[in-house]
Enzyme design. Structure first.
Site, PDB file in Angstrom:
ATOM      1  N   GLU A  91     -20.929   2.508  23.782  1.00  0.00           N
ATOM      2  CA  GLU A  91     -20.573   1.091  23.832  1.00  0.00           C
ATOM      3  C   GLU A  91     -20.462   0.502  25.239  1.00  0.00           C
ATOM      4  O   GLU A  91     -20.813  -0.662  25.451  1.00  0.00           O
ATOM      5  CB  GLU A  91     -19.233   0.878  23.081  1.00  0.00           C
ATOM      6  CG  GLU A  91     -19.243   1.267  21.620  1.00  0.00           C
ATOM      7  CD  GLU A  91     -20.062   0.329  20.758  1.00  0.00           C
ATOM      8  OE1 GLU A  91     -20.159  -0.873  21.099  1.00  0.00           O
ATOM      9  OE2 GLU A  91     -20.629   0.793  19.744  1.00  0.00           O
TER      10      GLU A  91
ATOM     11  N   SER B 191      21.091  15.498 -30.716  1.00  0.00           N
ATOM     12  CA  SER B 191      22.258  16.329 -30.391  1.00  0.00           C
ATOM     13  C   SER B 191      22.512  16.450 -28.902  1.00  0.00           C
ATOM     14  O   SER B 191      23.530  17.026 -28.498  1.00  0.00           O
ATOM     15  CB  SER B 191      22.083  17.725 -30.997  1.00  0.00           C
ATOM     16  OG  SER B 191      22.047  17.651 -32.410  1.00  0.00           O
TER      17      SER B 191
END
Length: 818
Positions: free
Chosen positions: A90, A467
């Site tokens: 770049e 239960s």
């Protein structure tokens, strides 16, 4: 000579005029555009859009939420090879120029003059920072000029390291990845500092065109771009020939890696996401928040596996329901067959496969990747055909009895790694565990597969506990004068109650009645008629109010006798939270999931301040107040704010859990529940070979919901199994046979290495030998006498009669009162 001097003066004059003209033009342009230009000082305070990340207590990544995958890095964390690769690709003179590259701009100008259009912008990394943060992507002279001006300002405001740091964290690099760290995770499943030179050059080639040079979707062009960058690095002297040659000869290894999820806990992730969204709104997905949960990764993994194994075991036990779908493989091309197969997703390790052919020893399959698999007879022969929830058909004799070409089925690897026919369970379940000392959720699974069905049954499914409710009722009885030796009649009873829709004839699950029964035995044998008589003796409203103290919702708990058998509605998380009070000695804790939250910079924002069990604090407070701590009325109430998550800069007051069971009765109910495992419906848990476990099974009418909740002092867990639309589970399916094995499977690993810690009787509780038939003191020499715990004031004063005494003077009084 004079001519040369005159030419020199002429060129010098023109140059000075050009310089001054250019400077004047640049200054004028600056003055013209400056009102529209942004303040580059804001770059010092820039916040990158960073996703929310959620972690386990031991730092395992659970989930990531947000559109943009980004993990910002500092300049010091950027590998030098990557900086050089980026310069080669770049901006080779990045560390020398002042924001703009004259040679690059001249090249761009020449291209414009020769072609009549903009081909390249001659942009430096600084100019790209200006464009990425402040400008649009339109290619106009005005935008380009503003870009140049901003670049000059940026170079005056920031140093090169700061500019590079902004650039590598901002750039888009494909597949929702923003910044080089996210790209490294996405393409290679590693951190940026773990990548090779070839991999770093590949990522450095992406900013120019993330789609065109993508190593996953376009590997050939990506390799060309990578090798060009490596060649530039060699030419610029950044690498030597040997490193260059090795890198260009490295094959493309990129493949798509999802976020580096280390722990499978999607139900947990969604719970945290919802909580944080309520607190922070949409910013939670972009501001880089990090949340740590209370989840233990080892327990969470085992919880998922235990629940899945249990649900698959139920599914296999009830028979094979047939192929998931069928296609005509003769009429479809191989490509079309594969497309049809790909319509079926993978869930929880259950992979879809297409049956291509069947022979006497098995079947040949095609998976979603186009690979051929072999399914042997041993992986098929279990598949009796499903007939109903109660019955299966005959055993298959050969593979063709089960599968046919064109069937789309599901397969999985068994415990030995062999391929096995399976099917998606149509039953569901939940498993959740927490620390009873402060309510921290250690594991939570809300169903077989979150990706198949996102409904979280651990927190959203209100089911009848059956239960599982009885220990709360029996604790209420202990708090109101009953003892483990109290005698209650286990005998038939008929009620005429409008709230119960007329006549009600409750029964025990086996249809039998045992007559006079001690309270201890009634609980570990789960006798329904005893529970009903207990509630009648206590009073419905008084018993209900006591049970609600454990954290249940009043609107879901009926005010009638059916509550004694678990006709209420509660979530598995509510049930396990209630059971925590049995595990911790009688204190009410609040379940919580988030332990701390940090911002993107790692600053602590919020931290959990849960209510904690503190028996020493309770005793100290009681001494100060001059009261006893033997009853639940001596509870120490929390005084701190009720929000568990509190600001980090605050000094939170400690929050103490409130006592809801007196110490002595907490020990008694825990000891009785220990007998559920030693003698009662939970005997399968003896396989764990621990002496500090207690719990209770639960099965509702017609076996629509089955439960097991159990604990030791360090961990409490609840397992629930049932259909999403309540319906019977089938013959032989009870809490003891379906939920308890899941609980055992989980606890075996969850408690691995945890020392046993059996409870010890507190002061004021004594052990006495009693007659098991009457609950009275045993007579001298009684062979079947048994020991029982009592509060000191409740020790029986009467002695049971020996056989000789009974023959001499038969008893006339009733031996039970309820």
């Amino acid at each position: 000579m004079r001519i040369l001097k005159r030419l020199f003066k002429w060129f010098l004059t023109l140059s000075l005029i050009g310089v001054f003209t250019g400077a004047a033009a640049l200054g004028g342009a600056y003055l013209y555009f400056s009102p529209e230009m942004p303040d580059v000082q804001t770059l010092r305070e820039v916040k990158f859009q960073t996703p929310l990340r959620i972690y386990s207590a031991d730092d395992k990544l659970i989930a990531e939420f947000g559109e943009k995958k980004r993990v910002p890095v500092t300049f010091d964390q950027i590998p030098d090879d990557f900086i050089k690769a980026l310069q080669a690709a770049e901006d080779a003179r990045f560390f020398e120029h002042f924001g703009i590259d004259i040679k690059g701009l001249s090249r761009a100008a020449f291209q414009l003059a020769s072609t009549g259009r903009i081909q390249s912008g001659g942009s430096t990394i600084t100019m790209q920072v200006a464009k990425n943060f402040f400008l649009t992507r339109e290619q106009t002279f005005k935008r380009k000029f503003v870009e140049i001006l901003l670049s000059l300002q940026i170079e005056q405001t920031l140093d090169k390291q700061e500019i590079m740091e902004l650039y590598v964290n901002k750039i888009y690099l494909g597949h929702r990845s923003y910044g080089i760290q996210a790209a490294a995770n996405t393409y290679y499943g590693k951190n940026i500092n773990e990548l090779s030179l070839a991999q770093l050059a590949m990522i450095a080639g992406l900013p120019k065109a993330p789609s065109a040079f993508n190593p996953i979707t376009n590997p050939e062009r990506a390799k060309e771009r990578r090798d060009w960058i490596l060649g530039r690095m060699l030419k610029l002297g950044y690498i030597d020939q040997a490193r260059h040659d090795m890198a260009v000869n490295t094959p493309v290894s990129a493949r798509y890696h999802r976020s580096d999820i280390e722990l499978d806990a999607p139900y947990i992730a969604e719970m945290v996401r919802q909580q944080l969204f309520e607190r922070f709104g949409e910013d939670v997905y972009t501001d880089g928040y990090r949340a740590w949960t209370t989840i233990d990764s080892r327990m969470q993994t085992e919880a998922i596996q235990a629940l899945r194994r249990g649900l698959l075991d139920y599914t296999e036990r009830h028979g094979y329901r047939g192929a998931e779908a069928s296609i005509d493989i003769q009429a479809l091309s191989p490509a079309d067959q594969l497309n049809e197969l790909k319509r079926h997703s993978s869930f929880a390790g259950l992979e879809p496969a297409l049956v291509v052919s069947v022979d006497e020893s098995g079947a040949d399959l095609l998976d979603r990747e186009g690979n051929t698999l072999r399914l042997d007879w041993n992986g098929i022969k279990w598949a009796r055909p499903f007939r109903s929830i109660h019955w299966t058909g005959p055993e298959p004799k050969r593979p063709a009895d089960v599968v046919q070409p064109g069937d789309i089925i599901r397969v999985m690897n068994d415990s030995e790694g062999n391929l096995k026919l399976t099917q998606m369970p149509n039953i569901q379940g939940a498993l959740t565990a927490l620390d009873p000392q402060d309510g921290a959720i250690r594991s939570l699974v809300g169903g077989f597969s979150f990706y198949h069905n996102k409904f979280n049954r651990a927190t959203q499914a209100y089911r009848q506990p059956g239960s599982n409710i009885k220990p709360f009722l029996y604790t209420a009885a202990l708090e109101n004068g009953f003892t483990p030796a109290s005698i209650i009649n286990d005998a038939p009873v008929v009620f005429h109650d409008v709230s119960l829709e007329g006549t009600w004839r409750p029964e025990n699950d086996n249809g039998e009645f045992n007559g006079p029964t001690r309270l201890r035995e009634a609980l570990y044998r789960s006798r329904n008629l005893v529970s009903i008589r207990l509630m009648r003796a206590l009073g419905i409203e008084q018993a209900r109010e006591f049970i609600l103290k454990f954290g249940f919702e009043p609107d879901r708990f009926p005010a009638n006798l059916s509550l004694s058998l678990g006709s209420a509605s509660a979530t598995p998380l509510q049930v396990v939270t209630g059971y925590a009070a049995f595990a911790n000695g009688g204190f009410k804790v609040e379940p919580y999931l988030i332990s701390r939250i940090e911002d993107a910079e790692g600053n602590l924002l919020l931290q959990a301040n849960p209510v904690r069990v503190c028996k020493a604090c309770e005793s100290e407070a009681a001494i100060t107040a001059g009261t006893e701590t033997t009853e639940s009325t001596a509870a120490l109430p929390p005084e701190a704010p009720t929000d568990i998550l509190q600001p980090a800069d605050a000094t939170p007051a400690p929050r103490y859990a409130q006592r809801i069971i007196s110490p002595r009765n907490a020990f008694l109910i825990q000891d009785i529940m220990n007998d559920v495992i030693n003698r009662g419906t939970g005997r399968r848990a003896l396989a764990l070979e621990r002496n500090d476990l207690a719990g209770k099974t639960g099965t509702t009418n017609e076996q629509k919901d089955v439960w097991f909740s159990g604990f030791n002092p360090h961990l409490v867990a609840t397992a629930w199994v049932g259909f999403d639309q309540p319906s019977p589970l089938g013959r032989g399916e009870y809490g003891s046979s379906r939920a308890l094995p899941i609980w055992i499977d989980f606890m075996e690993d969850a408690l691995d290495g945890v020392p046993e810690e059996p409870p010890t009787a507190p002061e004021g509780v004594v052990r006495v030998m009693i007659d098991p038939a009457t609950g009275k003191r045993a007579y001298t020499g009684q062979d079947n006498a048994m020991s029982e715990y009592f509060r000191t004031e409740d020790v029986p004063t009467e002695t049971a009669r020996s056989p000789e005494q009974q023959m001499q003077a038969p008893a006339t009084e009733a031996i039970f009162g309820y």
